[in-house]
Design a protein around this motif. Structure first.
Motif, PDB file in Angstrom:
ATOM      1  N   ILE A  28       0.645  -1.182  -0.024  1.00 25.15           N
ATOM      2  CA  ILE A  28      -0.062   0.022   0.046  1.00 25.15           C
ATOM      3  C   ILE A  28       0.858   1.199  -0.110  1.00 25.15           C
ATOM      4  N   ALA A  29       1.858   1.304   1.006  1.00 28.01           N
ATOM      5  CA  ALA A  29       2.716   2.559   1.062  1.00 28.01           C
ATOM      6  C   ALA A  29       3.480   2.731  -0.420  1.00 28.01           C
ATOM      7  N   ILE A  30       4.013   1.756  -1.015  1.00 32.65           N
ATOM      8  CA  ILE A  30       4.633   1.677  -2.139  1.00 32.65           C
ATOM      9  C   ILE A  30       3.725   2.301  -3.385  1.00 32.65           C
ATOM     10  N   LEU A  31       2.689   1.722  -3.358  1.00 31.38           N
ATOM     11  CA  LEU A  31       1.438   1.981  -4.416  1.00 31.38           C
ATOM     12  C   LEU A  31       1.226   3.440  -4.439  1.00 31.38           C
ATOM     13  N   LYS A  32       1.087   3.874  -3.052  1.00 28.38           N
ATOM     14  CA  LYS A  32       0.677   5.368  -2.581  1.00 28.38           C
ATOM     15  C   LYS A  32       1.766   6.341  -3.225  1.00 28.38           C
ATOM     16  N   TRP A  33       3.005   5.980  -2.842  1.00 30.26           N
ATOM     17  CA  TRP A  33       4.274   6.944  -3.085  1.00 30.26           C
ATOM     18  C   TRP A  33       4.428   6.994  -4.663  1.00 30.26           C
ATOM     19  N   SER A  34       4.542   5.587  -5.107  1.00 28.11           N
ATOM     20  CA  SER A  34       4.753   5.675  -6.603  1.00 28.11           C
ATOM     21  C   SER A  34       3.673   6.303  -7.616  1.00 28.11           C
ATOM     22  N   SER A  35       2.638   6.456  -6.913  1.00 34.39           N
ATOM     23  CA  SER A  35       1.388   7.225  -7.601  1.00 34.39           C
ATOM     24  C   SER A  35       1.420   8.485  -7.907  1.00 34.39           C
ATOM     25  N   HIS A  36       2.418   9.240  -6.992  1.00 34.07           N
ATOM     26  CA  HIS A  36       2.615  10.763  -6.957  1.00 34.07           C
ATOM     27  C   HIS A  36       3.650  11.080  -8.149  1.00 34.07           C
ATOM     28  N   PRO A  37       3.616  12.416  -8.518  1.00 32.05           N
ATOM     29  CA  PRO A  37       4.527  12.916  -9.552  1.00 32.05           C
ATOM     30  C   PRO A  37       5.924  12.538  -8.965  1.00 32.05           C
ATOM     31  N   TYR A  38       6.199  12.819  -7.943  1.00 32.88           N
ATOM     32  CA  TYR A  38       7.432  12.567  -7.318  1.00 32.88           C
ATOM     33  C   TYR A  38       7.889  11.108  -7.118  1.00 32.88           C
ATOM     34  N   VAL A  58      -3.498 -11.324  -1.689  1.00 36.00           N
ATOM     35  CA  VAL A  58      -3.777  -9.906  -1.167  1.00 36.00           C
ATOM     36  C   VAL A  58      -5.470  -9.912  -0.637  1.00 36.00           C
ATOM     37  N   MET A  59      -6.157 -10.581  -1.452  1.00 36.63           N
ATOM     38  CA  MET A  59      -7.443 -10.263  -1.281  1.00 36.63           C
ATOM     39  C   MET A  59      -8.221 -10.696   0.113  1.00 36.63           C
ATOM     40  N   THR A  60      -7.318 -11.931   0.526  1.00 37.00           N
ATOM     41  CA  THR A  60      -7.626 -12.416   1.830  1.00 37.00           C
ATOM     42  C   THR A  60      -6.929 -11.855   2.864  1.00 37.00           C
ATOM     43  N   SER A  61      -6.365 -10.815   2.800  1.00 36.55           N
ATOM     44  CA  SER A  61      -5.579 -10.126   3.909  1.00 36.55           C
ATOM     45  C   SER A  61      -6.304  -8.701   4.108  1.00 36.55           C
ATOM     46  N   ASP A  62      -5.959  -8.010   5.191  1.00 35.27           N
ATOM     47  CA  ASP A  62      -6.302  -6.793   5.654  1.00 35.27           C
ATOM     48  C   ASP A  62      -6.026  -5.784   4.490  1.00 35.27           C
ATOM     49  N   VAL A  63      -4.811  -5.929   3.963  1.00 35.66           N
ATOM     50  CA  VAL A  63      -4.318  -5.226   2.935  1.00 35.66           C
ATOM     51  C   VAL A  63      -5.430  -4.769   1.816  1.00 35.66           C
ATOM     52  N   PHE A  64      -6.250  -5.686   1.517  1.00 35.87           N
ATOM     53  CA  PHE A  64      -6.996  -5.586   0.415  1.00 35.87           C
ATOM     54  C   PHE A  64      -7.969  -4.518   0.702  1.00 35.87           C
ATOM     55  N   TYR A  65      -8.334  -4.040   1.899  1.00 36.67           N
ATOM     56  CA  TYR A  65      -9.383  -3.099   2.236  1.00 36.67           C
ATOM     57  C   TYR A  65      -8.892  -1.855   2.059  1.00 36.67           C
ATOM     58  N   GLU A  66      -7.430  -1.688   2.126  1.00 31.99           N
ATOM     59  CA  GLU A  66      -6.550  -0.112   2.059  1.00 31.99           C
ATOM     60  C   GLU A  66      -6.519  -0.148   0.487  1.00 31.99           C
ATOM     61  N   LEU A  67      -6.723  -1.032  -0.290  1.00 34.73           N
ATOM     62  CA  LEU A  67      -6.390  -0.637  -1.992  1.00 34.73           C
ATOM     63  C   LEU A  67      -7.275   0.558  -2.182  1.00 34.73           C
TER      64      LEU A  67
END
Length: 217
Positions: A28-38, A58-67
């Protein structure tokens, strides 16, 4: 003037390190960071590749709901998403229900105040969810579930989604043809017009290879 060529090797090295660190815990953190212009488009592609490759996990973990919806939308459009269509549908609905519960909590914070009617004490039941609002949350996602390829044919997940009105049109191969029979969305047929490309889901691909080998014998 800064000489970017001097720093380019170290910058590329940093991207490699970030890409190699992609895991359930960091996704989640890498997806968010890499989505930014910087951020880094290359790292973003690697993170999305991980999401598609490890989607069943992923979909059976809590991470899924943060996508975010955007990242989820990109993943479910992929031909290479590694999950069965039934599980994709099942967990997309769970994701949508979770988003709706968050909306309810934001709109009605008193529900979390510890009162007799609080979410903490009684929980938000499925029947409490506004189906119209849930349909709105999922409206941009569900069209990319390839429902024609949901197995088993009598899937409870699919029938439940249809009963709730989340899917308004049944799979095309459940509908009778003008000739009175049923079409098969798995097969590319002339003039059938309903062929839906299946995903390259590894278990199905391996099974298809086995069947092909048997038929050749």
């Amino acid at each position: 003037m800064i000489n970017l060529k001097k720093y380019l090797p170290s910058l590329l090295g940093c991207e490699d390190i970030i890409a190699e660190s992609i895991s359930l815990d960091t996704l989640i953190a890498i997806l968010k960071w890499s989505s930014h212009p910087y951020g880094s488009k290359w790292v973003h592609r690697q993170a999305l590749h991980f999401l598609c490759e490890e989607f069943s996990q992923v979909m059976t973990s809590d991470v899924f709901y943060e996508l975010s919806k955007d990242h989820l939308l990109t993943a479910i459009q992929s031909d290479y998403l590694q999950a069965s269509e039934q599980d994709i549908l099942k967990y997309l609905i769970k994701w949508g229900e979770h988003q709706l519960m968050k909306r309810i909590a934001d709109r009605e914070p008193n529900l979390l105040s510890g009162t007799a009617h609080s979410v903490n004490k009684r929980g938000v039941k499925r029947r409490d969810l506004d189906i119209e609002e849930l349909r709105e949350i999922l409206s941009s996602l569900l069209p990319f579930v390839r429902i024609e390829h949901i197995l088993p044919i009598n899937s409870e997940v699919l029938s439940d989604a249809m009963k709730r009105g989340l899917i308004s049109t049944p799979p095309s191969d459940m509908l009778p043809t003008t000739e009175g029979g049923k079409s098969n969305a798995w097969l590319r047929q002339k003039n059938a017009g309903i062929y839906v490309r299946p995903r390259l889901f590894s278990p199905y691909v391996e099974e298809a290879k086995v069947i092909k080998t048997i038929l050749r014998c």
